[in-house]
Design a protein around this motif. Sequence first.
Motif, PDB file in Angstrom:
ATOM      1  N   ASN A 118       6.747  15.485   2.610  1.00 28.55           N
ATOM      2  CA  ASN A 118       8.327  15.693   2.603  1.00 28.55           C
ATOM      3  C   ASN A 118       8.829  14.814   1.521  1.00 28.55           C
ATOM      4  O   ASN A 118       9.162  13.795   1.879  1.00 28.55           O
ATOM      5  N   GLY A 119       8.759  15.444   0.409  1.00 33.37           N
ATOM      6  CA  GLY A 119       9.398  14.692  -0.690  1.00 33.37           C
ATOM      7  C   GLY A 119       8.619  13.651  -1.360  1.00 33.37           C
ATOM      8  O   GLY A 119       9.045  13.057  -1.981  1.00 33.37           O
ATOM      9  N   LEU A 120       7.371  14.001  -1.032  1.00 36.87           N
ATOM     10  CA  LEU A 120       6.366  12.954  -1.787  1.00 36.87           C
ATOM     11  C   LEU A 120       5.878  13.590  -3.053  1.00 36.87           C
ATOM     12  O   LEU A 120       5.423  14.773  -2.995  1.00 36.87           O
ATOM     13  N   HIS A 121       5.600  12.830  -4.063  1.00 33.18           N
ATOM     14  CA  HIS A 121       5.300  13.214  -5.055  1.00 33.18           C
ATOM     15  C   HIS A 121       3.864  13.003  -5.525  1.00 33.18           C
ATOM     16  O   HIS A 121       3.313  11.700  -5.089  1.00 33.18           O
ATOM     17  N   ARG A 140       3.638   2.810   9.251  1.00 31.15           N
ATOM     18  CA  ARG A 140       5.090   3.101   9.161  1.00 31.15           C
ATOM     19  C   ARG A 140       5.459   4.098   7.681  1.00 31.15           C
ATOM     20  O   ARG A 140       6.144   4.066   7.351  1.00 31.15           O
ATOM     21  N   MET A 141       4.093   4.558   7.317  1.00 32.19           N
ATOM     22  CA  MET A 141       4.090   5.714   6.264  1.00 32.19           C
ATOM     23  C   MET A 141       3.586   7.156   6.181  1.00 32.19           C
ATOM     24  O   MET A 141       4.007   7.849   5.622  1.00 32.19           O
ATOM     25  N   ALA A 142       2.912   6.988   7.284  1.00 32.81           N
ATOM     26  CA  ALA A 142       2.084   8.433   7.428  1.00 32.81           C
ATOM     27  C   ALA A 142       1.944   8.745   9.083  1.00 32.81           C
ATOM     28  O   ALA A 142       1.741   7.990   9.732  1.00 32.81           O
ATOM     29  N   MET A 186       0.896  -1.172   0.056  1.00 42.54           N
ATOM     30  CA  MET A 186       0.123   0.090   0.054  1.00 42.54           C
ATOM     31  C   MET A 186       0.753   1.244  -0.020  1.00 42.54           C
ATOM     32  O   MET A 186       2.128   1.296   0.700  1.00 42.54           O
ATOM     33  N   ARG A 187       0.187   2.306  -0.679  1.00 40.99           N
ATOM     34  CA  ARG A 187       1.285   3.581  -0.728  1.00 40.99           C
ATOM     35  C   ARG A 187       0.556   4.676  -0.076  1.00 40.99           C
ATOM     36  O   ARG A 187      -0.467   4.553   0.550  1.00 40.99           O
ATOM     37  N   GLU A 188       1.345   5.591   0.220  1.00 37.96           N
ATOM     38  CA  GLU A 188       1.095   6.636   1.251  1.00 37.96           C
ATOM     39  C   GLU A 188      -0.306   7.284   0.794  1.00 37.96           C
ATOM     40  O   GLU A 188      -1.223   7.712   1.651  1.00 37.96           O
ATOM     41  N   ASN A 189      -0.734   7.602  -0.763  1.00 42.37           N
ATOM     42  CA  ASN A 189      -1.663   8.036  -0.968  1.00 42.37           C
ATOM     43  C   ASN A 189      -3.175   7.296  -0.579  1.00 42.37           C
ATOM     44  O   ASN A 189      -4.126   7.704  -0.211  1.00 42.37           O
ATOM     45  N   GLU A 190      -2.964   5.997  -0.736  1.00 42.76           N
ATOM     46  CA  GLU A 190      -3.890   4.927  -0.177  1.00 42.76           C
ATOM     47  C   GLU A 190      -4.244   5.069   1.273  1.00 42.76           C
ATOM     48  O   GLU A 190      -5.411   5.344   1.717  1.00 42.76           O
ATOM     49  N   ILE A 191      -3.093   5.226   2.098  1.00 40.69           N
ATOM     50  CA  ILE A 191      -3.221   5.196   3.427  1.00 40.69           C
ATOM     51  C   ILE A 191      -3.957   6.244   3.824  1.00 40.69           C
ATOM     52  O   ILE A 191      -4.859   6.538   4.513  1.00 40.69           O
TER      53      ILE A 191
END
Length: 126
Positions: free
Chosen positions: A123-126, A72-74, A1-6
């Motif tokens: 923080n550096g996320l596209h 551990r992503m957001a 899972m990626r940051e945007n989904e979380i």
Amino acid sequence: MRENEISGMIVDAAFKIHTGLGPGLLESVDEATMMYELKRRGLAVETQQGIPVVSEDVKLDLGFRADLIVDRMALVELKSIEQVAPIHRMQLLTDLRLTGLRLGLLLNFHVGLIKDGITRVVNGLH
């Protein structure tokens, strides 16, 4: 899972809680209900995680406590205040840098509509 989904799952949980319970609760209640909702959705959640700070040659074992760290992503910072100040956004960005995380959400539950209480910081996320 990626940051945007979380991020979407966190916002959805906040919406559910705010709609069901309303504004004005203590931050500790918002934190407990967010933790429950996110875990119910299958996400790993750490609460009040101590984060060390290193400055030059000095390491402080406890620089700050993160309200919620999700998968551990957001990093989620919870507030229940009249108005979010610019310093709160800057503080979240600093916390992201210190943890090495790329996504932060500042959620203020003391608003009429939860959409008005959500601030996304990257923080550096596209």
